[in-house]
Design an enzyme around this catalytic site. Structure first.
Site: not given
Ligand SMILES: NC(=O)c1ccc[n+]([C@@H]2O[C@H](COP(=O)([O-])OP(=O)(O)OC[C@H]3O[C@@H](n4cnc5c(N)ncnc54)[C@H](O)[C@@H]3O)[C@@H](O)[C@H]2O)c1
Ligand SMILES: [Zn+2]
Length: 344
Positions: A107, A129, A210, A220, A225, A229, A232, A236, A249
């Site tokens: 939980r 989020k 942010k 949101e 907020r 998007n 997006h 998405h 992404h």
């Molecule tokens: N929670 C939120 O508010 C929010 C906001 C925006 C995006 N997201 C989510 O975030 C995700 C995308 O994030 P991302 O682009 O970081 O993707 P990711 O976590 O897949 O990282 C991208 C790639 O970079 C590699 N990587 C990360 N840091 C590294 C480093 N320092 N050295 C070497 N390799 C490294 C990872 O292994 C991966 O292959 C999506 O799922 C998206 O929906 C969430």
């Molecule tokens: Zn995003």
């Protein structure tokens, strides 16, 4: 960079810029570290000895219920309790997945974000989020579960692949387009790279933007907020059409921002010429601005109908009223969206 504090309904947390070694030092007692295989390869030598750690497969495929279940079992079998802390060391995938584990294991337990991708540092590690994808769509399972702290190692970006860095730059441009014309002007000086002297200042600006948005509209509810998007709704749907492979992404968001700017122009909300200006900036940054997947109109519309912003009144979009400002618009006709996608 300066530290920041984010206020939320249950308290507050700090965002502290630190070197990677410090980020992984002095972690709370009973820590369980979650990372991915790439980050473990690049930075595993700094992970604290004796701390249980789980390296997920890299990529969006780790934001699934199956991986989540495996990680819950790992926590339980490794002896994690309600007093334990999960430490997420990685990009947005690790942050979202580990955060959702933290929100739900017993939980809810505390978690620390150590974002290592540009996208995670400017966006996903802040705001609370957390979530997973379903076969039906991205981020359809989730929670608001703020971290107890964010330790932000800009140094980690030195090992981030260049295409991942560019993907994060799409979100950086997004902040400028929706909220801050001054940021756009700084980015206009030329493409950014991991060792760019502008980078710490730009990350700081994104964090401040942010912070402003999530403090104003944590859950949101007001539409404020939802501004984050921009790009997006289309983005998405593109990621889903690409089966979460072959399109990052940020790349999907880049294409989405151009299409949504064009949609705004069609609806006479966005000044004429804005979409081509956005496309020129994003292309110069090395980001894609079109995709053959946009031709799969029905598949795109079906995916958008499942978007969390969609209501019974139709599709909702964040549209630019100018560069640096935006508005959430409900009830956008599917025919307009299709026309904006066709113009790509
Ligand atoms: N929670 C939120 O508010 C929010 C906001 C925006 C995006 N997201 C989510 O975030 C995700 C995308 O994030 P991302 O682009 O970081 O993707 P990711 O976590 O897949 O990282 C991208 C790639 O970079 C590699 N990587 C990360 N840091 C590294 C480093 N320092 N050295 C070497 N390799 C490294 C990872 O292994 C991966 O292959 C999506 O799922 C998206 O929906 C969430
Ligand atoms: Zn995003």
């Amino acid at each position: 960079m300066d530290p920041l504090t984010i206020q939320h309904s249950r308290g507050r947390y700090s965002i502290r810029p630190v070197p990677m070694e410090e980020a992984l030092h002095d972690l709370p007692a009973s820590t369980f570290l979650i990372t991915d295989e790439n980050v473990a390869r690049a930075w595993g030598h700094l992970f604290p000895k004796g701390t249980p750690s789980l390296a997920l497969k890299a990529g969006e495929q780790s934001k699934t219920i199956a991986v989540y279940e495996g990680a819950l079992e790992w926590l339980a079998q490794s002896g994690a309790t309600r007093a334990s802390t999960i430490v997420a060391v990685g990009g947005g995938v690790v942050g979202d997945a580990a955060g959702f584990l933290a929100a739900t294991y017993m939980r809810g337990v505390a978690y620390v974000q150590v974002p290592t991708s540009l996208l995670a540092q400017v966006d996903s590690a802040i705001g609370g989020k957390v979530g997973l994808d379903l076969p039906s769509g991205k981020n359809l399972v989730g929670s608001f579960w703020p971290p107890s702290e964010v330790r932000l190692p800009v140094e980690a970006l030195s090992t981030l692949p260049a295409d991942e860095f560019r993907s994060g730059m799409a979100e950086v441009w997004k902040y400028g387009f929706i909220l801050d014309e001054g940021l756009v002007q700084r980015l206009d000086e030329g493409p950014m790279h991991a060792h760019d002297s502008r980078l710490p200042g730009v990350i700081q600006e994104c964090l401040e933007l942010k912070k402003m948005v999530v403090e104003e509209d944590e859950f949101e509810k007001t539409g404020r907020r939802a501004a984050l998007n921009f790009g997006h709704t289309i983005g998405h749907a593109l990621e889903k059409a690409a089966r979460y492979e072959g399109l990052k992404h940020g790349e999907a968001v880049s294409i989405g921002m151009v299409v949504e700017a064009r949609l705004g122009e069609r609806l006479s909300l966005t000044p004429e010429g804005t979409s081509s200006q956005l496309a020129a900036w994003l292309e110069r940054e090395g980001l894609p601005v079109k995709s053959s997947l946009l031709a799969g109109e029905q598949e795109m519309l079906d995916a958008m109908a499942k978007d969390k912003k969609a209501t019974e009144c139709g599709l909702s979009f964040v549209l630019l009223t100018r560069i640096g400002d935006c508005k959430l618009v409900h009830g956008v006709a599917a025919s307009e969206v299709v026309a904006a996608m066709r113009d790509a």
